[in-house]
Motif scaffolding. Sequence first.
Motif, mmCIF file in Angstrom:
data_model
loop_
_atom_site.group_PDB
_atom_site.id
_atom_site.type_symbol
_atom_site.label_atom_id
_atom_site.label_comp_id
_atom_site.label_asym_id
_atom_site.label_seq_id
_atom_site.Cartn_x
_atom_site.Cartn_y
_atom_site.Cartn_z
ATOM 1 N N GLU A 1 1.681 5.314 0.780
ATOM 2 C CA GLU A 1 2.573 5.148 1.920
ATOM 3 C C GLU A 1 3.136 6.480 2.423
ATOM 4 O O GLU A 1 3.282 6.680 3.631
ATOM 5 N N GLN B 1 2.663 7.929 6.260
ATOM 6 C CA GLN B 1 3.755 8.317 7.155
ATOM 7 C C GLN B 1 3.570 9.740 7.661
ATOM 8 O O GLN B 1 3.833 10.038 8.834
ATOM 9 N N ARG C 1 -3.669 2.092 6.650
ATOM 10 C CA ARG C 1 -2.509 1.236 6.889
ATOM 11 C C ARG C 1 -2.846 -0.227 6.608
ATOM 12 O O ARG C 1 -2.052 -0.947 5.976
ATOM 13 N N LEU D 1 -3.023 -0.755 2.790
ATOM 14 C CA LEU D 1 -1.712 -0.752 2.130
ATOM 15 C C LEU D 1 -0.925 -2.019 2.461
ATOM 16 O O LEU D 1 -0.268 -2.595 1.594
ATOM 17 N N ARG E 1 2.098 -2.124 -4.432
ATOM 18 C CA ARG E 1 2.526 -1.039 -3.554
ATOM 19 C C ARG E 1 2.074 0.296 -4.118
ATOM 20 O O ARG E 1 2.087 0.514 -5.325
#
Length: 309
Positions: free
Chosen positions: A241, A245, A291, A294, A303
């Motif tokens: 993650e 980002q 994305r 995930l 996660r």
Amino acid sequence: MSSAALAKADKRARVLVTPEGIAVPVKVASRASRFGALALDFMFLNIALVLFQILLSLTIGGAVEDLADAADQSISGAAEFLVVIRILFVFIAWYGYFLVQELGPRGATLGKRAVGIRIAARGGGRLTPEAVIARNLLRDIEIFYPLIFIIVTLITSAAGIDGGSMIWAALLWFLVFALFPFFNKDAMRAGDVIAGTWVIDAPRTKLAEALSTQGAAADATSETTGVRYDFGEEELSVYGEHELQTLERLLREARPEALAAVHATICRKIGWDPGAGDERAFLEAFYAQLRAKLEGDMRFGKRKADKHS
């Protein structure tokens, strides 16, 4: 563009290397913008304190007066309670204002956001609570404690109490820290040095539509070359993650040199060699598929915070 070339083109230009080895061009915030941000934050805080004082007087203050009239007795206890409430609010507002906002995703207070700057870790990693707390505690020692000491000394001197050389000691204390940013190329104050942070420009970017609906992110096919980019489970598993980002931010900023560096890093990591010239399409497709993976994993309770997870 290399770090030396960036520095030559702009004295405030730097290259921040993330833990993933991605070189991201940044620009150190000017001293004037930092001062302006602090002045704005100080103004916002004082407005909040004045409003709180008015609200407190209209609510609790009225109740205290009614009790005093009815009982015809001293209200020193109630007055002390109001003082305690004010002190607690000032303490929470002062430290909470900076800590909560600077630990947020934008890494900036209202004042910093207004002038277009933000805090970043010099090592390229995430801002830690320890770093933010350290730089904010040092701000009091650098600026506000000596200012308070100077003001108190001036008041006592006006009342006829000789402060001796304390006023000069306090002034020297203030000047040493106030001028510190002028004696290092990154305009860092002492708090930044201790905390391992610096303040950089955060230019406003126009809010774009969801990246997953644009270009190669939508159908994994390059509009320029027609090449289709499909990544397997193993290739998408190398990042999490945090990297997603970072990639989204770089795609929105659309700096060619940064995209080229990220493209090279990801290709090296997953063992691809698609060649140059189609970096954005490659990155858009990788972003959309990472994305999706995930988000799919999260539905099953899995996660992956970052590449080390």
